[in-house]
Every structure is written in structure tokens, then in C-alpha cells.
Design a protein around this motif. Structure first.
Motif, PDB file in Angstrom:
ATOM      1  N   SER A   1       0.867  -1.199   0.000  1.00 17.10           N
ATOM      2  CA  SER A   1       0.000   0.000   0.000  1.00 17.10           C
ATOM      3  C   SER A   1       0.892   1.233   0.000  1.00 17.10           C
ATOM      4  O   SER A   1       2.052   1.172   0.442  1.00 17.10           O
ATOM      5  CB  SER A   1      -0.921  -0.002   1.231  1.00 17.10           C
ATOM      6  N   PRO A   2       0.355   2.355  -0.509  1.00 20.49           N
ATOM      7  CA  PRO A   2       1.197   3.540  -0.695  1.00 20.49           C
ATOM      8  C   PRO A   2       1.814   4.059   0.602  1.00 20.49           C
ATOM      9  O   PRO A   2       1.129   4.216   1.616  1.00 20.49           O
ATOM     10  CB  PRO A   2       0.231   4.576  -1.289  1.00 20.49           C
ATOM     11  N   LEU A   3       3.129   4.333   0.539  1.00 21.84           N
ATOM     12  CA  LEU A   3       3.857   4.947   1.646  1.00 21.84           C
ATOM     13  C   LEU A   3       4.530   6.215   1.146  1.00 21.84           C
ATOM     14  O   LEU A   3       5.024   6.257   0.020  1.00 21.84           O
ATOM     15  CB  LEU A   3       4.923   3.990   2.199  1.00 21.84           C
ATOM     16  N   VAL A   4       4.528   7.226   1.979  1.00 20.03           N
ATOM     17  CA  VAL A   4       5.168   8.486   1.592  1.00 20.03           C
ATOM     18  C   VAL A   4       6.338   8.778   2.530  1.00 20.03           C
ATOM     19  O   VAL A   4       6.332   8.377   3.700  1.00 20.03           O
ATOM     20  CB  VAL A   4       4.182   9.681   1.613  1.00 20.03           C
ATOM     21  N   LYS A   5       7.333   9.482   1.961  1.00 25.88           N
ATOM     22  CA  LYS A   5       8.490   9.884   2.756  1.00 25.88           C
ATOM     23  C   LYS A   5       8.157  11.174   3.504  1.00 25.88           C
ATOM     24  O   LYS A   5       7.531  12.078   2.960  1.00 25.88           O
ATOM     25  CB  LYS A   5       9.694  10.148   1.847  1.00 25.88           C
ATOM     26  N   ARG A   6       8.604  11.233   4.734  1.00 27.60           N
ATOM     27  CA  ARG A   6       8.478  12.476   5.493  1.00 27.60           C
ATOM     28  C   ARG A   6       9.871  13.044   5.714  1.00 27.60           C
ATOM     29  O   ARG A   6      10.839  12.302   5.888  1.00 27.60           O
ATOM     30  CB  ARG A   6       7.788  12.227   6.841  1.00 27.60           C
ATOM     31  N   TYR A   7       9.941  14.382   5.714  1.00 31.77           N
ATOM     32  CA  TYR A   7      11.227  15.062   5.850  1.00 31.77           C
ATOM     33  C   TYR A   7      11.185  16.003   7.049  1.00 31.77           C
ATOM     34  O   TYR A   7      10.117  16.453   7.484  1.00 31.77           O
ATOM     35  CB  TYR A   7      11.541  15.883   4.595  1.00 31.77           C
ATOM     36  N   VAL A   8      12.348  16.284   7.569  1.00 29.80           N
ATOM     37  CA  VAL A   8      12.452  17.264   8.644  1.00 29.80           C
ATOM     38  C   VAL A   8      12.191  18.652   8.060  1.00 29.80           C
ATOM     39  O   VAL A   8      12.855  19.069   7.105  1.00 29.80           O
ATOM     40  CB  VAL A   8      13.852  17.225   9.304  1.00 29.80           C
TER      41      VAL A   8
END
Length: 308
Positions: free
Chosen positions: A64-71
């Protein structure tokens, strides 16, 4: 002594209504909000997330779709890079002294940055050298920067923004958001090289203060014209001659086209202002142009990566 920043803020609200200022704030935020390159974590995709943030490899493994998170980047360092040489003694296209337009432009840009929590610094000078005031936050600091420009422009030295470009490349470390405010000029080979190197290391925007016309349309207001950079003059009767005016206009069009090509080649968004009254409009157009150019560059980079 009256506050320069307060005066500039007053002019901003006179020249623009609330909606315009909100749009300008939004455009600044969209250009400079940014984010660091430091990866934080993966999380499940939710409607409204940017498609470009999806980690496709992790998505394939997870199912299932996963997104990257950034600082998040909370503060940038904005550098006002200004020509304070003797060219600022000239008149702008609006008829105002270029010095006054430069101070106003610096105030608008610095105020926008401060409103967004960014640090603002100043680099100014002429062909003989540069003076640098490191970025800090707050309106008191911005007032100091504006007074520095107001007190030192125009100086007696010749204008040569290449010296300020060289100073940044030699002595300033870390990525900066640089906004140059300078006299109208055609960059020479050395300056073009410096501009290209600067845009490769930093985000650079350029605001040009337009030159006054060779002579006013109203003959009663005409007087001898002269170049503050060289001291060479043009007698009023010659400046008012229709043939001379036509040749001058044609030459300026050619120079403007050459300037546009140079800025396009080195990857720097440039906009021109005629005077204080259109600084807000010019800054908005400059931010839009920079954002559009950055988006095009990112798109080209993705296309190249996909092709590879």
C-alpha cells in the motif's frame, strides 16, 4: 530618527490592498518554504499528500502507498546583495533616485523574509570592496540593514556587482537565498561566469532598477543628461533629437534582449522595477518567475532520470 522600515511598511499598505499582500506572502512562502533533504520516516499515504513524496520501492514491498516524510526547514538565511556604488546616484525610470528605490526594495524583501521567520543579512559595496552583515532575525536588525544601505549609497566608488558576487563565492559558506538589487547593466564575461557559479551553489533572484529615459517627453523639463558612472554628458538638444532618441531606444531593446538571454543562460530569475510604486508588483513577478523556473528544472531533471 524616523524608522525606515516603518516608512516602507506604510508605503506597502498604500500601494497594495490586503489581498495583494496576502498573495505576496503566499508566493514568498511557496518559493522559500522548502524542506531539508534529511529523511525522517515513512508513513501511510493520505489524500492530500504530494504524489512526488511516494516511496515507490517501499510501496511495492508493503503493498500500500507509503510516503516519505522530511524534517521541516523552519528558517532560511536570506542575503540581500546590493550594488551601492555611484550608479545609485542616477535616476530610475520613475524619476526617483535609484538609492531610494534600492532602499525600498530591500525593505520589502527583508520584511517579507522576517514575516516568515527567516534570517536576513546584507552584502553591499562597489568595485573597491564589499561589506557583509551576517543574517539575523527581527525588525530591529532589518532596520539596521536599511540604515546601512541608506548611509552608504551611493558611495564614490564605481559600481561593479561582480565584486559582491566574488565575495559570496569566496567567503560565505552554506546555502543561501540571495536576492540581488542592482543597477541596470549588461554583465561582462567575468560577471556571467560568477553568476553561473553562484546560481549553482545558492538560490538566486535578481531585481534590476531600470534606468531613466535619455530625456523626458516634455521639452520644458529637459536638461542635459549624463552618465553618473563615467561622468560623460549628452547636451539636452541632442538628447531631445528624434533620431537620437530612436537610436537610443533601439540600442536599449537590443541590450535588454541580451540581458534576458544571459539571465536565462545562468539560471537566475530576473525582474525589473521602474520605481518604488511598482516594487511590490516586480517582487511578486520575480518570485513567480523563480518558482516556475525551479519547477521546470525539477521536471527536466525527472525526465532525464526517467530517460536514463
Amino acid at each position: 530618527m524616523p524608522s525606515l522600515l516603518r516608512r516602507i511598511k506604510s508605503k506597502m499598505f498604500i500601494f497594495a490592498h490586503r489581498r495583494t499582500l496576502s498573495l505576496l506572502d503566499g508566493e514568498y512562502g511557496s518559493v522559500f518554504k522548502g524542506r531539508s533533504l534529511d529523511f525522517d520516516e515513512l508513513r501511510a499515504y493520505v489524500p492530500g499528500d504530494e504524489v512526488r513524496d511516494i516511496d515507490w520501492k517501499a510501496t511495492a514491498r508493503h503493498g500500500s502507498p507509503l510516503v516519505k516524510r522530511y524534517v521541516a526547514v523552519r528558517r532560511h538565511s536570506v542575503l540581500l546583495m546590493m550594488d551601492t556604488g555611484r550608479n545609485l546616484a542616477a535616476r530610475s525610470l520613475s524619476g526617483e533616485p535609484k538609492k531610494d528605490v534600492a532602499v525600498h526594495a530591500a525593505g520589502v524583501l527583508g520584511y517579507l523574509a522576517s514575516r516568515h521567520g527567516d534570517d536576513v543579512g546584507l552584502l553591499h559595496g562597489d568595485a573597491a570592496g564589499s561589506k557583509y552583515i551576517p543574517p539575523r532575525n527581527g525588525e530591529e536588525h532589518l532596520e539596521r540593514l536599511l540604515r546601512e544601505v541608506d548611509a552608504n549609497a551611493p558611495c564614490t566608488g564605481a559600481s561593479n556587482i561582480a565584486e559582491q558576487l566574488d565575495y559570496v563565492l569566496r567567503y560565505l559558506k552554506g546555502r543561501l537565498l540571495i536576492v540581488a538589487v542592482a543597477d541596470e547593466f549588461l554583465p561582462d564575461t567575468r560577471t556571467v561566469s560568477l553568476m553561473r557559479r553562484l546560481s549553482a551553489r545558492h538560490e538566486v533572484l535578481w531585481l534590476t532598477i531600470r534606468d531613466a529615459d535619455l530625456a523626458p517627453e516634455d521639452a520644458e523639463k529637459a536638461q542635459d543628461s549624463f552618465d553618473v558612472g563615467t561622468g560623460q554628458g549628452i547636451p539636452m538638444p541632442l538628447a531631445m533629437d528624434a533620431t537620437v532618441r530612436a537610436a537610443y531606444a533601439a540600442a536599449m531593446l537590443d541590450r535588454d534582449e541580451s540581458r534576458r538571454n544571459i539571465f536565462r543562460t545562468v539560471g537566475i530569475a530576473e525582474e525589473q522595477t521602474t520605481g518604488s510604486e511598482d516594487v511590490l508588483t516586480a517582487v511578486f513577478a520575480l518570485l513567480e518567475k523563480h518558482r516556475s523556473g525551479a519547477m521546470s528544472a525539477r521536471s527536466s531533471g525527472k525526465d532525464g532520470a526517467n530517460a536514463g
